[in-house]
Each structure stands twice: as structure tokens, then as C-alpha cells.
Design an enzyme around this catalytic site. Structure first.
Site, mmCIF file in Angstrom:
data_model
loop_
_atom_site.group_PDB
_atom_site.id
_atom_site.type_symbol
_atom_site.label_atom_id
_atom_site.label_comp_id
_atom_site.label_asym_id
_atom_site.label_seq_id
_atom_site.Cartn_x
_atom_site.Cartn_y
_atom_site.Cartn_z
ATOM 1 N N LYS A 55 0.839 -1.206 0.000
ATOM 2 C CA LYS A 55 0.000 0.000 0.000
ATOM 3 C C LYS A 55 0.864 1.241 0.000
ATOM 4 O O LYS A 55 0.616 2.192 -0.745
ATOM 5 C CB LYS A 55 -0.903 0.019 1.244
ATOM 6 C CG LYS A 55 -2.134 -0.823 1.119
ATOM 7 C CD LYS A 55 -2.899 -0.856 2.424
ATOM 8 C CE LYS A 55 -3.804 -2.058 2.452
ATOM 9 N NZ LYS A 55 -4.155 -2.497 3.796
ATOM 10 N N GLN A 99 -5.397 -1.452 9.558
ATOM 11 C CA GLN A 99 -5.231 -2.800 9.011
ATOM 12 C C GLN A 99 -5.868 -3.839 9.936
ATOM 13 O O GLN A 99 -5.644 -3.832 11.148
ATOM 14 C CB GLN A 99 -3.730 -3.087 8.823
ATOM 15 C CG GLN A 99 -3.413 -4.399 8.156
ATOM 16 C CD GLN A 99 -3.805 -4.446 6.684
ATOM 17 O OE1 GLN A 99 -3.891 -3.426 6.016
ATOM 18 N NE2 GLN A 99 -4.063 -5.631 6.186
ATOM 19 N N ASP A 122 -11.782 2.413 3.612
ATOM 20 C CA ASP A 122 -12.136 0.989 3.556
ATOM 21 C C ASP A 122 -13.639 0.807 3.333
ATOM 22 O O ASP A 122 -14.087 -0.285 2.987
ATOM 23 C CB ASP A 122 -11.796 0.310 4.893
ATOM 24 C CG ASP A 122 -10.501 -0.482 4.858
ATOM 25 O OD1 ASP A 122 -10.155 -1.006 3.785
ATOM 26 O OD2 ASP A 122 -9.854 -0.591 5.924
HETATM 27 N N1 GUN Z 1 -6.807 -6.826 5.928
HETATM 28 C C1 GUN Z 1 -6.864 -7.536 4.777
HETATM 29 N N2 GUN Z 1 -7.494 -6.817 3.809
HETATM 30 C C2 GUN Z 1 -7.851 -5.643 4.374
HETATM 31 C C3 GUN Z 1 -8.512 -4.490 3.887
HETATM 32 O O1 GUN Z 1 -8.947 -4.386 2.728
HETATM 33 N N3 GUN Z 1 -8.681 -3.486 4.772
HETATM 34 C C4 GUN Z 1 -8.227 -3.563 6.058
HETATM 35 N N4 GUN Z 1 -8.442 -2.511 6.858
HETATM 36 N N5 GUN Z 1 -7.609 -4.617 6.545
HETATM 37 C C5 GUN Z 1 -7.415 -5.654 5.700
#
Ligand code: GUN
Length: 294
Positions: A55, A99, A122
Site C-alpha cells: 500500500k 489494518q 475501507d
Molecule cells: N486486511 C486484509 N485486507 C484488508 C482491507 O482491505 N482493509 C483492512 N483494513 N484490513 C485488511
């Protein structure tokens, strides 16, 4: 035997990231604004560390500011909430992503609800889930958005299709079903307790598999010519003691029945971060009153 068109998620994600980067450059030139994405990682889950690193790299490559916050696994819920409140206030932060999964002593629902819905890239906040459910403009979860973009790359107008979603999670199943309704599909949501799953799946012109079970969906569940979007990423034992990644669909068999299908890896996976960048751009524009042409 006919063979399905393979939907190249890597390529489509690359194109989306280029579009976002171009829009970021215009925003910076015309408005002096650089969108900022804050990613918060608590603890040292290795899979999460890989996601967060990707990311960070892709955020910077799109011309946005990446703010990475790594906290120890011992961080208390109160400390994490205080950080979220600080990020809510920060003018240079347009998107906040905490996350998941969080360590078990932290209530992730409470943390998600603490995020300013305008910065919830998200799309997990109940305000955004409610807006999506009622057809109002919302920040939409990234993986479901990626699924829709992939399906539309095969068939730009999904109107009238029988769509079947297998899986009912808040992260994929429910939001993707709501997006499909918005695309005028007839939507069925099936899940692990559904009876006659193969028969339900076989009705689908568009099948979205988000179960989290390796190669669960078999070729004889698929209607010939259907579009199949596989959200699963499962690690299974491979040759020579190594692991390999497989989806929720038995790809090698299904590709001879489907009309178009996403591979794993290289299908839905790359779309998630690309959609996150798009959401960050959307959030930056909306919060700052800038019209977006994406
Ligand atoms: N953990 C795995 N995929 C994601 C996601 O798309 N967003 C978040 N916040 N955590 C994750």
C-alpha cells in the site's frame, strides 16, 4: 473444449492506478492539494506487513502522501482510538485505514466506528455501509468495488443478469451484493448454510465466490458462459514442500465452462489496493469540495 477469457486483474489494476495518478497530478496542479492516506498497523502479522508495504509503495507511486503508523501489539484500545481521533483531525490526512485483523484485546468494531466516515477509505464504517445499502453516495469497500470493475470489463452493462454471491461477510459478500443491485442485477446471496449451493450457483450469469475455502466451487456448479469472479486467496500445500495460492473456484476445471474468469493470483487481489487509492482520491476531492473527473 472452449476456454474462458481470463480476466487480467493485474493489467486492469495498473490502468486504474494510472488514472488515479493522473487525477492526483491534476488536483495538485489546479488546487495545490496532495491527497494523503494514513495506514495504521498494530502488531507484526506477516501477511499484514506485506499488504501495508505494498500500500505504501503504490500510494507514493500514485503521487499521494503515504503516512504509515506502526504500533506494537501491546497497544491498548484507548491508545489506538486516540490515534484515530488525531488522524480524523489532521488536515493532511484524507483517508484512514486501520489494518485488520487487530490483536484480540482490541474491539475492531469500536475502532472502525471511531474513524471519520468522510475518511473511511475501507468503506467499513456503518455510516458508509448504510449509505451503500440505501443507494446514497458512499465510500465503498475496495475488494467489492474491484469485483464490479472486473465484471464490467467483460460486460459493461450488467443489467438484468442473475448474479449469485457466495459469502455474506461485511467486507465482501454483503457490499458486493449491494453494488450488484445498484447495477440492476437480480441478486442471490448464498453462504455456508445455504441448501443446494451447486444448484443456486448454476443459475448465475455472474458468480462471485467469496467463501474462503480452497477450490470449493466446482466446474459443474458453473453455468456455461458465466462470468466468474474469484475473491478467494488460499494457501495450500504445493509441490516440494512449497505453498501455492488458489482461489475459492477450481480454476483449471472451471475455465473450460465459464465464459470469463479471474485467476488467482492476478485477478481480484491487485484490484483492492488500486480501489483503495481511488477511494482516497474520492475522499480527498469530496472533503475539499473539488469536482473529480476520473
Ligand atoms: N486486511 C486484509 N485486507 C484488508 C482491507 O482491505 N482493509 C483492512 N483494513 N484490513 C485488511
Amino acid at each position: 473444449m472452449s476456454t474462458a477469457r481470463i480476466i487480467d486483474g493485474k493489467l486492469i489494476a495498473e490502468g486504474l492506478r494510472e488514472d488515479v495518478a493522473a487525477a492526483v497530478a491534476r488536483m495538485s496542479r489546479d488546487h495545490g492539494v496532495t491527497p494523503g492516506l494514513a495506514v495504521v498497523l498494530v502488531g507484526d502479522n506477516p501477511a499484514s506487513e506485506v499488504y501495508v508495504r505494498n500500500k505504501d509503495r503504490q500510494t507514493r507511486a500514485a503521487g499521494m502522501t503515504s503516512i504509515e503508523m506502526k504500533l506494537p501489539a501491546t497497544t491498548s484500545e484507548r491508545e489506538l482510538l486516540a490515534l484515530v481521533h488525531e488522524l480524523n483531525r489532521r488536515e493532511d490526512v484524507d483517508g484512514i485505514l486501520v489494518q485488520l485483523p487487530l490483536p484480540p484485546h482490541i474491539d475492531s468494531g469500536r475502532v472502525i466506528e471511531a474513524i471519520d466516515p468522510a475518511k473511511d477509505v475501507d468503506g467499513f464504517h456503518p455510516i458508509n455501509a448504510g449509505r451503500l445499502a440505501t443507494g446514497q453516495p458512499a465510500l465503498v469497500p475496495c475488494t467489492p468495488l474491484g469485483c464490479i470493475i472486473l465484471a464490467k470489463s467483460v460486460q459493461p452493462d450488467l443489467t438484468g443478469l442473475d448474479a449469485v454471491v457466495i459469502g455474506r461477510s461485511n467486507i465482501v459478500g454483503k457490499p458486493v451484493a449491494r453494488l450488484l443491485l445498484g447495477e440492476n442485477c437480480t441478486v442471490t446471496v448464498a453462504h455456508s448454510k445455504s441448501r443446494a449451493l451447486p444448484e443456486i450457483a448454476a443459475r448465475a450469469d455472474l458468480l462471485i465466490a467469496a467463501i474462503g475455502q480452497p477450490e470449493f466451487v466446482r466446474a459443474d456448479w458453473i453455468k456455461p458462459g458465466a462470468i466468474v469472479i474469484d475473491v478467494g486467496i488460499n494457501r495450500v500445500p504445493g509441490e516440494g514442500g512449497k505453498h501455492r495460492l488458489v482461489g475459492d473456484v477450481h480454476f483449471e476445471d472451471a475455465r473450460h465452462v465459464a465464459g470469463a474468469i479471474t485467476p488467482v493470483p492476478g485477478g481480484v487481489g491487485p484490484m483492492t489496493i488500486a480501489c483503495l487509492l481511488r477511494n482516497t482520491l474520492t475522499a480527498a476531492a469530496a472533503r475539499r469540495g473539488i469536482a473529480l473527473a476520473l
